[in-house]
Design a protein around this motif. Structure first.
Motif, short mmCIF file in Angstrom:
data_model
loop_
_atom_site.label_atom_id
_atom_site.label_comp_id
_atom_site.label_asym_id
_atom_site.label_seq_id
_atom_site.Cartn_x
_atom_site.Cartn_y
_atom_site.Cartn_z
N UNK A 169 0.86 -1.18 0.00
CA UNK A 169 0.00 0.00 0.00
C UNK A 169 0.90 1.23 0.00
N UNK A 170 0.60 2.18 -0.90
CA UNK A 170 1.31 3.46 -0.94
C UNK A 170 0.27 4.56 -0.82
N UNK A 171 0.40 5.38 0.22
CA UNK A 171 -0.54 6.49 0.42
C UNK A 171 0.25 7.81 0.42
N UNK A 172 -0.23 8.75 -0.38
CA UNK A 172 0.40 10.07 -0.48
C UNK A 172 -0.65 11.14 -0.25
N UNK A 173 -0.31 12.15 0.57
CA UNK A 173 -1.22 13.25 0.83
C UNK A 173 -0.57 14.56 0.41
N UNK A 174 -1.25 15.25 -0.46
CA UNK A 174 -0.85 16.60 -0.88
C UNK A 174 0.54 16.61 -1.52
N UNK A 175 0.96 15.48 -2.08
CA UNK A 175 2.28 15.36 -2.70
C UNK A 175 3.42 15.72 -1.77
N UNK A 176 3.14 15.71 -0.44
CA UNK A 176 4.18 16.07 0.53
C UNK A 176 4.47 14.95 1.52
N UNK A 177 3.42 14.24 1.91
CA UNK A 177 3.58 13.21 2.93
C UNK A 177 3.22 11.86 2.30
N UNK A 178 4.10 10.91 2.45
CA UNK A 178 3.86 9.62 1.79
C UNK A 178 4.35 8.48 2.67
N UNK A 179 3.63 7.37 2.60
CA UNK A 179 4.01 6.19 3.36
C UNK A 179 3.80 4.96 2.48
N UNK A 180 4.73 4.03 2.58
CA UNK A 180 4.65 2.76 1.87
C UNK A 180 4.74 1.63 2.88
N UNK A 181 3.86 0.66 2.76
CA UNK A 181 3.91 -0.53 3.62
C UNK A 181 3.72 -1.75 2.75
N UNK A 182 4.56 -2.76 2.94
CA UNK A 182 4.40 -3.99 2.16
C UNK A 182 4.74 -5.19 3.03
N UNK A 183 4.25 -6.33 2.61
CA UNK A 183 4.53 -7.57 3.31
C UNK A 183 4.48 -8.72 2.31
N UNK A 184 5.33 -9.69 2.56
CA UNK A 184 5.34 -10.88 1.71
C UNK A 184 5.53 -12.10 2.61
N UNK A 185 4.81 -13.16 2.30
CA UNK A 185 5.03 -14.44 2.97
C UNK A 185 5.52 -15.43 1.93
N UNK A 186 6.57 -16.17 2.30
CA UNK A 186 7.16 -17.19 1.42
C UNK A 186 7.09 -18.54 2.11
N UNK A 187 6.69 -19.54 1.36
CA UNK A 187 6.66 -20.92 1.85
C UNK A 187 7.61 -21.74 0.99
N UNK B 268 8.58 5.95 4.83
CA UNK B 268 7.82 7.19 4.81
C UNK B 268 8.71 8.32 4.33
N UNK B 269 8.10 9.34 3.75
CA UNK B 269 8.87 10.50 3.29
C UNK B 269 8.08 11.78 3.51
N UNK B 270 8.81 12.86 3.63
CA UNK B 270 8.23 14.19 3.85
C UNK B 270 8.97 15.17 2.94
#
Length: 1023
Positions: A548-566, A584-586
């Motif tokens: 998931x990548x969420x950006x607000x006002x082109x100034x604040x952004x956060x990325x979260x990811x997860x993977x499971x491997x078997x 995250x970035x500012x």
């Protein structure tokens, strides 16, 4: 400005400017033209009835239009939250390198690249943010969606009796660099975590070229060049060698050779370096056809690359094809494919240790290359005595066959369904298939000096062959959702991936051939191996991933990811690993309170990330006890092969990163800097166990009853580092431009834990010398050099008196006796080496071995200056490495002064003697295992160097001239590669690398094939 895309807005009309920046396009009087170019700001200009429109594009200070491949998707450069570096095809264009990884050296901050050998097709070590494992730490390469391991592939079958050989070949040498469009390197774990267990060492995403909408283009890119050896060692000439042999005869109590009675009258003798090194050609030819419409595009290319070695017996030929097709089949369906096919034919000669260069340096200058009748010459053999010299390296290079043929086919097919505006489903099927055939043929031969018995004879020819193949396929299904509302933007990904890989290696061997040396085939061998130890296996993995990548006002952004491997490599209950990541970035510069400084500093973005990746790279079924076949008196039987470990599980790596991006002075300078901490633990490696527990080798080197130790999870390594890159536009004029790029990489590598094990030792063998060269211990880097510290040469009676009461035992047998008696083998006298009593216990023994130096550099850097003036362009690239040590193990032989009939470095003649009492070079002492030749800092050298890696001067032919030969553009250039090196290292090349990408055996020079100096002439033409 050439290459600018001009489009009529809301239409299919599109053209590209020529070499002079001119263009012609049909547009309505009320229409709008879009002008776009990579790295420049896009401009929209209204036609307003005009017939001539000139536009000046401005350099993009934010690069927001640049797209970065982030794994299972793309993202605008300005929106990236993790540490991702990008290289375009322009950054590596016209570099005369056979492999992509070699082209990246010094181009990317945070990536340390070392060429392990200069031989054609050799492997390279690529370390992204340090070394993360006791074994190979190579990254994962993703080429158009096809995952390829960076571990060296193929096998170089070297001559019998040699060890510590560079046997790996580059997995990327089969890829044509000319087909590359961009390279994106995922450096931090938050960016790489989407690849889970395969991303422990970082990820390099390679995107190949695609067609563009418009008329078809035919491109030819090619060059021819000449390679040469840039440095030769100062070995003894024949008069110097004869004088040394006379002195050694006295010291070793043997009869001097009568032909050396008066060295001054002798000629220079054979220069064996000049005999085995040669000027060699290199050429590359690439032809491509590309084009497309508004709905489809295509790109098809074919390439040929040939590189002869600067050492006799080496060459590399590669043939490649590449294709990419994409089509918007329906408004809701997009499909496409990429495919690559390649073949390489490689003569890999002999390896480093006891190889061609090694033997050439030691070959006696009184031995000829050829006899008068054209046969190979050898040393003279006195009646009833041994040969007065070593093997003929030219004979070895030209007569011993050591070839490797590889074939690879890989490709990717995708279909993308658009359900509605914000939601798509992408399905990909990928595969990578390899076949190789390695063969070493040691023929029958006999050669020696004229009038003498044969010095070297091989009465029975032998053939060793390895037929290998590997397969890999994967299937990915993932949804992409993108939605924008107000000042918010959300991008989400969810998917599933499965893959399976397999391998099959069949070794064959035979001797005594019916057809002699002419037909090299197992079918003609009179004697073949009784058994065929086929090595075969497979592994598979099932994965789920989300981001998931969420950006607000082109100034604040956060990325979260997860993977499971078997993974199938672990027992039930330990098969699944979870690998999360977040960043995250500012964009600080977009805050209102920063408005006053934008002319000085702009585009300031602060980044932070945290992520976990893993590793499951162990042989199959080591969590259980497998069986192996053994021969018995009653036929084939089976015994337990290994100790099981059902608790074996994932290796993990956690990385924390903080970074900042910014530009200065209205975009004249762009910079990025990062600080990171990477902690890797629960390493997967084979536990060292004593022989009384698992058996071990017998006197023949093999014990059928021996059981392999278990694989375990143990240990912890920490890498801390800083890195930065700076791009500056120094001069931006109408005709003259000057840009500079600087990259800097620094990291420290520390072993935090070995789970109670005292050390991991790695040994080298050079001829009859066996040394424990490195020890990996807690508190020090991987592969630290360990041994004794030299106090100096024993020059006085006072030193001898001290040694009589403070014994020195460095050979591990008994203390050295203070005596000048030649019949006492383990003795010490004037001219021998005295070692430091580092623990101050009044004696020198194994407890005085200490860390001697780190093979890894303190930092590496690259500086590129690009100049352009009207039709001319000039690029100058320097690459440097500072700090670290090299073990010049070759000098144990070339400067050891321990044997007759071996040439030595000319500087060795200045050894200590009563007539030369101030020398710091030990006096001659017989025997390769003598106390002057133990593992110490005697032959440790500085690994620092600065190399002028490439200089390229090009000329772009004006379009009005090019069109007369039906060309759109034509560029000619000349370049020089590896023009000079500034270094204190006395060997042939300060860039030594590691044995087969093993970080525990790095920077050990056993006769490494040096990187050649290359001069090329090339052309780029578009029709």
């Amino acid at each position: 400005m050439p290459g600018v895309t001009v489009t009529v807005k809301n239409s299919k009309a599109v053209v590209t400017t020529d070499i002079n920046g001119r263009y012609t396009i049909n547009a309505p009087a009320t229409g709008t033209l879009d002008f776009t170019s990579v790295g420049m700001e896009t401009q929209e200009i209204s036609v307003s009835g005009r017939t001539l429109i000139n536009v000046t594009l401005k350099i993009s200070t934010t690069n927001l239009a640049n797209v970065v491949v982030i794994g299972y998707g793309t993202q605008k450069r300005g929106d990236v939250n993790g540490a991702i570096a990008s290289i375009t095809s322009a950054d590596i264009a016209d570099l005369p390198q056979p492999s992509i990884d070699q082209m990246l050296q010094g181009k990317v901050a945070g990536v340390t690249i070392t060429q392990n050998s200069g031989e054609p097709g050799s492997a390279t070590s690529v370390h992204i943010r340090g070394i993360t494992a006791f074994g190979s730490s190579e990254p994962l390469y993703v080429i158009d969606g096809v995952e390829i391991s960076g571990n060296s592939r193929g096998t170089q079958l070297t001559s019998p009796g040699s060890a510590n050989q560079e046997t790996g070949v580059s997995p990327l040498a089969l890829i044509n660099p000319n087909d590359i469009a961009s390279i994106d390197i995922l450096k931090d774990a938050s960016a790489a975590a989407i690849y889970g267990s395969r991303a422990a060492n970082g990820v390099v995403i390679i995107t190949t070229k695609r067609g563009k909408s418009g008329e078809a283009h035919v491109n030819y890119d090619g060059y021819v060049g000449v390679q040469q050896q840039g440095k030769f060692l100062d070995m003894m000439s024949l008069p110097q060698y004869a004088a040394l042999e006379n002195q050694l005869a006295v010291d070793f109590r043997v009869q001097p050779r009568p032909e050396f009675a008066n060295p001054s009258i002798l000629g220079p003798g054979t220069d064996w370096q000049k005999a085995v090194f040669q000027n060699a050609t290199e050429q590359s030819h690439n032809l491509s056809v590309s084009g497309g419409t508004d709905k489809s595009d295509y790109y098809i290319s074919a390439g040929y690359f040939k590189q002869d070695g600067t050492v006799l017996g080496f060459n590399f030929d590669r043939y490649t094809i590449h294709g990419a097709i994409n089509s918007q089949a329906k408004p809701w369906l997009k499909i496409g494919t990429t495919f690559n096919g390649s073949r390489s034919d490689q003569n890999v000669g002999l390896g480093n240790n006891t190889g061609i260069i090694y033997n050439a340096l030691l070959a006696a200058p009184d031995q000829a290359v050829y006899n008068a009748d054209g046969s190979f010459a050898g040393p003279f053999v006195p009646v009833g005595a041994l040969p007065e010299g070593g093997p003929n390296p030219v004979q070895q290079a030209l007569n011993i066959t050591n070839t490797l043929n590889r074939n690879e086919v890989n490709g990717n097919f995708y279909a993308e369904i658009k359900f509605f505006k914000d939601l798509t489903l992408r399905s990909e099927v990928s595969g990578d298939f390899n076949w190789s055939n390695a063969q070493t043929f040691n023929p029958t031969y006999s050669y020696g000096a004229t009038g003498s018995a044969y010095a070297f004879t091989n009465a029975t020819a032998s053939l060793n062959r390895l037929i290998a193949n590997s397969t890999y396929w994967s299937w990915k299904e993932y949804f992409n959702y993108t939605h924008t509302w107000g000042k918010s933007n959300l991008t989400a990904l969810a998917g599933r991936e499965v893959w399976e890989s397999g391998y099959d290696n069949v070794p064959l061997s035979g001797t005594n051939f019916i057809a002699g040396n002419n037909v090299q085939s197992i079918a003609l061998a009179n004697s073949v191996a009784a058994t065929i130890p086929e090595n075969k296996g497979s592994s598979s993995m099932e994965s789920y991933l989300a981001r998931v990548i969420y950006t607000f006002n082109n100034k604040y952004s956060i990325t979260a990811n997860i993977r499971s491997d078997k993974s199938s490599n672990f027992a039930v209950g330990h098969q699944t690993g979870y690998f999360p990541g977040a960043s995250a970035s500012w964009r600080l510069s977009d805050e209102p309170f920063m408005a006053g400084i934008k002319r000085v500093a702009d585009n300031i973005k602060i980044r932070a990330s945290y992520g976990t990746v893993g590793n499951s790279s162990v042989p199959q079924y080591v969590y259980g006890a497998s069986l192996k076949a053994v021969s018995t008196a009653f036929g084939t039987g089976f015994i337990v092969n290994n100790v099981a470990n059902p608790n074996l599980t994932w290796q993990t790596s956690i990385q924390k990163d903080a970074g900042v991006d910014f530009s200065l002075f209205n975009g004249r300078i762009d910079a990025t800097a990062d600080y990171y901490i990477k902690t890797s633990n629960h390493f997967l490696f084979q536990q060292p166990l004593p022989n009384f527990l698992v058996g071990g080798g017998n006197e023949y080197g093999d014990n059928p009853a021996g059981i392999a130790p278990p694989y375990i999870n143990a240990g912890e390594i920490e890498n801390r580092g800083i890195e930065f890159s700076i791009n500056s536009r120094n001069i931006v004029g109408k005709d003259f431009k000057w840009n500079t790029t600087l990259t800097f990489t620094h990291y420290t590598n520390t072993v935090v834990s070995l789970n109670g094990a005292p050390a991991i030792n790695e040994s080298i063998n050079t001829a009859y010398i066996s040394l424990t060269a490195t020890k990996t211990v807690v508190g020090y880097p991987l592969g630290e050099f360990f041994g004794y510290k030299v106090q100096g040469v024993v020059k006085t009676q006072a030193q001898l008196q001290y040694l009589a009461t403070h014994p020195q035992n460095v050979t591990g047998t008994t203390p050295q006796t203070v005596t000048n008696d030649p019949n006492v083998s383990n003795s010490i006298w004037l001219g021998d080496l005295q070692y430091q009593d580092t623990n101050h216990d009044g004696k020198v023994d194994v407890n005085d071995q200490v860390p001697l130096g780190n093979p890894n550099p303190d930092f590496t850097y690259g500086v590129t200056n690009n100049f352009s003036y009207k039709q001319f362009d000039l690029s100058v690239f320097f690459y440097g490495s500072y700090g670290g040590k090299i073990l010049d193990a070759l000098e144990y032989e070339t400067a050891g002064l321990s044997s007759l009939y071996q040439n030595q470095l000319a500087s060795s003649a200045n050894f200590w003697s009563p007539a030369n009492p101030n020398s710091n070079i030990p006096a001659p002492r017989s025997g390769l295992g003598n106390p002057n030749l133990v593992m110490s800092d005697r032959f440790l050298e500085s690994a620092s160097f600065l190399r002028l890696q490439n200089v390229r001067l090009g000329y772009n032919l004006p379009a009005k001239w090019a069109k007369h030969v039906a060309m759109n553009t034509l560029k000619v250039y000349v370049s020089g590669q590896n023009l000079f090196v500034i270094t204190k290292y006395p060997g042939l090349d300060p860039e030594v690398g590691s044995f087969n990408q093993n970080p525990l055996l790095s920077n050990i020079d056993l006769g490494r094939y040096p990187s050649p100096r290359v001069f090329t002439f090339g052309i780029n033409a578009q029709f």
